[in-house]
Design a protein around this motif. Structure first.
Motif, PDB file in Angstrom:
ATOM      1  N   SER A   1      -6.669  21.659  -0.675  1.00 14.38           N
ATOM      2  CA  SER A   1      -7.336  21.735  -1.967  1.00 14.38           C
ATOM      3  C   SER A   1      -6.963  20.550  -2.858  1.00 14.38           C
ATOM      4  CB  SER A   1      -6.980  23.037  -2.679  1.00 14.38           C
ATOM      5  OG  SER A   1      -5.606  23.057  -3.020  1.00 14.38           O
ATOM      6  N   GLU A   2      -7.707  20.378  -3.942  1.00 15.30           N
ATOM      7  CA  GLU A   2      -7.452  19.263  -4.850  1.00 15.30           C
ATOM      8  C   GLU A   2      -6.059  19.357  -5.477  1.00 15.30           C
ATOM      9  OE1 GLU A   2      -9.656  16.860  -8.527  1.00 15.30           O
ATOM     10  OE2 GLU A   2     -10.476  18.764  -7.792  1.00 15.30           O
ATOM     11  N   ASP A   3      -5.571  20.588  -5.668  1.00 11.33           N
ATOM     12  CA  ASP A   3      -4.228  20.745  -6.234  1.00 11.33           C
ATOM     13  C   ASP A   3      -3.157  20.794  -5.151  1.00 11.33           C
ATOM     14  OD1 ASP A   3      -4.899  23.219  -5.238  1.00 11.33           O
ATOM     15  OD2 ASP A   3      -4.160  24.351  -6.958  1.00 11.33           O
ATOM     16  N   GLY A   4      -3.527  20.416  -3.920  1.00 11.50           N
ATOM     17  CA  GLY A   4      -2.545  20.255  -2.874  1.00 11.50           C
ATOM     18  C   GLY A   4      -2.036  21.528  -2.242  1.00 11.50           C
ATOM     19  N   ARG A   5      -2.941  22.385  -1.793  1.00 10.25           N
ATOM     20  CA  ARG A   5      -2.558  23.622  -1.123  1.00 10.25           C
ATOM     21  C   ARG A   5      -3.400  23.800   0.139  1.00 10.25           C
ATOM     22  NH1 ARG A   5       0.193  22.954  -5.001  1.00 10.25           N
ATOM     23  NH2 ARG A   5       1.062  24.512  -6.476  1.00 10.25           N
ATOM     24  N   CYS A   6      -2.835  24.487   1.133  1.00 12.31           N
ATOM     25  CA  CYS A   6      -3.634  24.982   2.256  1.00 12.31           C
ATOM     26  C   CYS A   6      -4.469  26.148   1.748  1.00 12.31           C
ATOM     27  CB  CYS A   6      -2.732  25.475   3.382  1.00 12.31           C
ATOM     28  SG  CYS A   6      -2.289  24.208   4.582  1.00 12.31           S
ATOM     29  N   TYR A   7      -5.748  26.138   2.051  1.00 16.48           N
ATOM     30  CA  TYR A   7      -6.572  27.243   1.558  1.00 16.48           C
ATOM     31  C   TYR A   7      -7.791  27.470   2.449  1.00 16.48           C
ATOM     32  CZ  TYR A   7     -10.386  24.343  -0.387  1.00 16.48           C
ATOM     33  OH  TYR A   7     -11.466  23.510  -0.557  1.00 16.48           O
ATOM     34  N   LEU A   8      -8.342  28.662   2.329  1.00 16.87           N
ATOM     35  CA  LEU A   8      -9.581  29.050   2.989  1.00 16.87           C
ATOM     36  C   LEU A   8     -10.571  29.445   1.910  1.00 16.87           C
ATOM     37  CD1 LEU A   8      -8.163  31.244   5.880  1.00 16.87           C
ATOM     38  CD2 LEU A   8      -9.414  29.117   6.173  1.00 16.87           C
ATOM     39  N   ASP A   9     -11.725  28.782   1.902  1.00 16.94           N
ATOM     40  CA  ASP A   9     -12.735  29.016   0.876  1.00 16.94           C
ATOM     41  C   ASP A   9     -14.087  29.051   1.565  1.00 16.94           C
ATOM     42  OD1 ASP A   9     -14.624  28.822  -1.167  1.00 16.94           O
ATOM     43  OD2 ASP A   9     -13.362  27.564  -2.410  1.00 16.94           O
ATOM     44  N   GLY A  10     -14.870  30.047   1.246  1.00 17.23           N
ATOM     45  CA  GLY A  10     -16.168  30.174   1.872  1.00 17.23           C
ATOM     46  C   GLY A  10     -17.266  29.348   1.246  1.00 17.23           C
ATOM     47  N   GLY A  11     -16.945  28.530   0.257  1.00 17.19           N
ATOM     48  CA  GLY A  11     -17.952  27.705  -0.384  1.00 17.19           C
ATOM     49  C   GLY A  11     -18.499  26.657   0.563  1.00 17.19           C
ATOM     50  N   PRO A  12     -19.747  26.203   0.351  1.00 19.77           N
ATOM     51  CA  PRO A  12     -20.356  25.203   1.233  1.00 19.77           C
ATOM     52  C   PRO A  12     -19.472  23.970   1.369  1.00 19.77           C
ATOM     53  CG  PRO A  12     -21.977  26.083  -0.305  1.00 19.77           C
ATOM     54  CD  PRO A  12     -20.637  26.614  -0.740  1.00 19.77           C
ATOM     55  N   GLY A  13     -19.172  23.607   2.622  1.00 17.96           N
ATOM     56  CA  GLY A  13     -18.356  22.447   2.889  1.00 17.96           C
ATOM     57  C   GLY A  13     -16.877  22.646   2.675  1.00 17.96           C
ATOM     58  N   GLU A  14     -16.480  23.851   2.259  1.00 12.48           N
ATOM     59  CA  GLU A  14     -15.070  24.101   1.953  1.00 12.48           C
ATOM     60  C   GLU A  14     -14.378  24.984   2.982  1.00 12.48           C
ATOM     61  OE1 GLU A  14     -13.587  22.458  -0.432  1.00 12.48           O
ATOM     62  OE2 GLU A  14     -15.517  21.541  -0.830  1.00 12.48           O
ATOM     63  N   GLY A  15     -15.093  25.451   3.964  1.00 15.05           N
ATOM     64  CA  GLY A  15     -14.477  26.280   4.981  1.00 15.05           C
ATOM     65  C   GLY A  15     -15.447  27.308   5.521  1.00 15.05           C
ATOM     66  N   ASP A  16     -15.018  28.019   6.533  1.00 11.57           N
ATOM     67  CA  ASP A  16     -15.855  29.027   7.166  1.00 11.57           C
ATOM     68  C   ASP A  16     -14.978  30.208   7.581  1.00 11.57           C
ATOM     69  OD1 ASP A  16     -17.745  30.496   8.486  1.00 11.57           O
ATOM     70  OD2 ASP A  16     -18.290  28.941   9.930  1.00 11.57           O
ATOM     71  N   PRO A  17     -14.521  31.004   6.603  1.00  9.56           N
ATOM     72  CA  PRO A  17     -13.695  32.162   6.949  1.00  9.56           C
ATOM     73  C   PRO A  17     -14.421  33.158   7.846  1.00  9.56           C
ATOM     74  CG  PRO A  17     -14.313  32.197   4.614  1.00  9.56           C
ATOM     75  CD  PRO A  17     -14.687  30.860   5.151  1.00  9.56           C
ATOM     76  N   TRP A  18     -15.756  33.162   7.795  1.00 12.14           N
ATOM     77  CA  TRP A  18     -16.526  34.033   8.694  1.00 12.14           C
ATOM     78  C   TRP A  18     -16.209  33.692  10.141  1.00 12.14           C
ATOM     79  CZ3 TRP A  18     -19.178  38.381   8.861  1.00 12.14           C
ATOM     80  CH2 TRP A  18     -20.091  38.594   9.899  1.00 12.14           C
ATOM     81  N   ALA A  19     -16.252  32.411  10.479  1.00 10.74           N
ATOM     82  CA  ALA A  19     -15.921  31.996  11.838  1.00 10.74           C
ATOM     83  C   ALA A  19     -14.438  32.192  12.127  1.00 10.74           C
ATOM     84  CB  ALA A  19     -16.308  30.536  12.056  1.00 10.74           C
ATOM     85  N   ASP A  20     -13.595  31.900  11.140  1.00 10.90           N
ATOM     86  CA  ASP A  20     -12.150  31.949  11.355  1.00 10.90           C
ATOM     87  C   ASP A  20     -11.656  33.359  11.656  1.00 10.90           C
ATOM     88  OD1 ASP A  20     -11.899  29.229  10.917  1.00 10.90           O
ATOM     89  OD2 ASP A  20     -11.361  29.455   8.800  1.00 10.90           O
ATOM     90  N   TYR A  21     -11.965  34.325  10.760  1.00 10.18           N
ATOM     91  CA  TYR A  21     -11.316  35.628  10.933  1.00 10.18           C
ATOM     92  C   TYR A  21     -12.147  36.824  10.490  1.00 10.18           C
ATOM     93  CZ  TYR A  21     -10.191  35.369   5.886  1.00 10.18           C
ATOM     94  OH  TYR A  21     -10.253  35.277   4.518  1.00 10.18           O
ATOM     95  N   GLN A  22     -13.410  36.610  10.088  1.00  8.10           N
ATOM     96  CA  GLN A  22     -14.214  37.728   9.595  1.00  8.10           C
ATOM     97  C   GLN A  22     -15.310  38.163  10.566  1.00  8.10           C
ATOM     98  OE1 GLN A  22     -15.679  36.181   5.887  1.00  8.10           O
ATOM     99  NE2 GLN A  22     -13.746  36.480   4.800  1.00  8.10           N
ATOM    100  N   ARG A  23     -15.808  37.288  11.366  1.00  7.68           N
ATOM    101  CA  ARG A  23     -16.951  37.566  12.243  1.00  7.68           C
ATOM    102  C   ARG A  23     -16.583  38.566  13.340  1.00  7.68           C
ATOM    103  NH1 ARG A  23     -18.171  34.800  17.208  1.00  7.68           N
ATOM    104  NH2 ARG A  23     -20.309  35.234  17.895  1.00  7.68           N
ATOM    105  N   PRO A  24     -17.281  39.718  13.407  1.00  6.54           N
ATOM    106  CA  PRO A  24     -17.043  40.639  14.518  1.00  6.54           C
ATOM    107  C   PRO A  24     -17.546  40.020  15.829  1.00  6.54           C
ATOM    108  CG  PRO A  24     -18.156  41.733  12.684  1.00  6.54           C
ATOM    109  CD  PRO A  24     -18.237  40.263  12.426  1.00  6.54           C
TER     110      PRO A  24
END
Length: 443
Positions: free
Chosen positions: A82-105
């Motif tokens: 993130s801009e403030d220097g953290r590891c993060y997961l965000d579902g916003g466009p271009g910011e991550g895909d938590p659905w693929a990572d850990y939500q998708r059945p």
């Protein structure tokens, strides 16, 4: 090509042709080594988060193809900063895909153990499938890879100060090693990841447009590694585990000098993977090699890039050979509009070649089917590369014979092993991974 080289090439191709019938080495038939698997070499493959979509490459294919049995590490690409220097997961466009990572059945037909994700279970998606893969392949390690070309934007912010480094590392351990995923119970993903891979492209020099760059990135990268090693060891002591720390390193000597303190960084790394590809591509005005072992005779650029140039550059700066893991591509780079005839190499081009997902970039599993279908296969055994040409379009790529040659180079030079970008480029029989495994097998 002289008769001696022709005979050597014949041996390589003949060996590659039997790869599909070769079993992976086991403790009973391989010599125990000091580095990666039972043969002593690291065999690291990047699994791409997005590969489950258009490329239809779920984690299960690592098992069914035979790739997982021949790897020591799977690097999951990528985790964001993130801009403030953290590891993060965000579902916003271009910011991550938590659905693929850990939500998708995941349905039964895509599941490593053939069991579909149950409604309401705590962990789904790729993360759960990686846990299942590890349960089946007990020696396999899975690392979260942070950054990559697109997500290195704010690495410099994370590394800038002692306080920011401490906070960044702590956030990454909390998210990925402790498994505290957003919207889930504490520890939901604990045990999925065995360490962290840093893919900062690049400290101190330009990567993707918009990346933050600071003059002190070079020193801060070393300090960041030191902080990771400190916190990983402290957490590992509590868990009675060794959590691994690796990094992806560039091939260009100028990029090395701008952002990396040579020998110093290896004090903290278990090993590092070195870029062995993208030496040339559709951004160049002429067709060229993208991953040759050595600079080919007649190459138009001087100086030029090659595997040998990259590895020697790191060793000249104090890197230990045994901690250098050579990156190899499971894709090709292509050009079109070549009208100079011959074998097409070094010919002026009008632009990148049309391809499935990105102009000038095509997976090996597609390129291998072009051989004999309008394209002629060419090799330069001295330089260690291969390419396809149909009179207009040229693709430079690594096939099993080239990877066998590179594995011999790895052995001869005392390197730590091989790294793959990326596993979804291989065919359903894992022909490229089997070639590397065979070449690094200690009989």
């Amino acid at each position: 090509m002289n008769n001696r080289l022709t005979r050597r090439l014949g041996v390589l191709i003949a060996t590659a042709s039997v790869l599909l019938t070769v079993a992976p080495p086991t403790a009973a038939n391989a010599t125990t080594g000091h580095r990666g698997g039972s043969d002593g070499y690291y065999k690291v493959g990047y699994f791409t988060q997005w590969g489950i979509y258009g490329r239809a490459f779920p984690v299960k294919k690592l098992d069914t193809s035979g790739a997982a049995a021949r790897l020591t590490h799977v690097n999951y690409a990528f985790g964001n900063v993130s801009e403030d220097g953290r590891c993060y997961l965000d579902g916003g466009p271009g910011e991550g895909d938590p659905w693929a990572d850990y939500q998708r059945p995941v349905p039964a037909e895509e599941s490593v153990d053939g069991v579909a994700d149950a409604p309401g279970q705590a962990l789904n998606g790729n993360f759960n499938q990686l846990a299942k893969l590890k349960a089946k392949h007990r020696d396999l390690k899975v690392l979260i890879s942070l950054g990559g070309w697109s997500w290195s934007t704010y690495f410099s912010n994370a590394a800038a100060t002692d306080a920011s480094r401490k906070a960044f590392v702590s956030s990454c351990i909390d998210l990925y090693l402790k498994g505290n995923l957003p919207g889930t119970a504490p520890g939901t993903a604990a045990g999925v990841f065995d360490g962290i891979d840093l893919d900062w492209e690049w400290p101190g020099s330009a990567g993707e447009p918009g990346n933050v760059i600071r003059p002190d990135d070079k020193q801060n990268f070393t300090l960041l590694l030191a902080e990771f090693r400190k916190q990983l060891d402290a957490y590992g002591k509590k868990k009675r585990e060794h959590y691994q720390l690796t990094a992806f390193l560039p091939a260009a000597p100028s990029t090395i000098d701008a952002g990396f303190e040579g020998q110093k960084i290896f004090k903290y790394l278990d090993f590092a993977t070195v870029q062995g590809y993208d030496f040339h591509g559709g951004w160049d005005a002429r067709a060229n090699q993208q991953s040759a072992l050595r600079v080919p005779a007649g190459a138009p650029d001087n100086p030029d890039f090659s595997v040998e140039v990259a590895i020697d550059a790191w060793r000249d700066r104090g890197a230990p050979s045994r901690k250098l893991v050579l990156g190899v591509p499971y894709y090709g780079r292509g050009w079109t509009g070549i009208t100079t005839g011959g074998n097409g190499l070094f010919g002026p081009a009008t632009g990148p070649a049309p391809a499935t997902f990105e102009a000038g970039y095509e997976d090996y599993k597609v390129l291998k089917n072009l051989v004999g279908n309008g394209y002629t296969l060419h090799r330069d055994l001295r330089a260690g590369h291969a390419w396809l040409f149909d009179g207009t379009t040229l693709w430079t790529y690594d096939d099993p014979a080239v990877l066998l040659q590179k594995s011999l180079y790895i052995r001869k030079e005392g390197l730590g092993g091989a790294m793959i970008w990326s596993l979804d480029g291989d065919d359903d029989n894992a022909s490229l991974t089997k070639a590397l495994s065979l070449g690094l097998w200690t009989f």
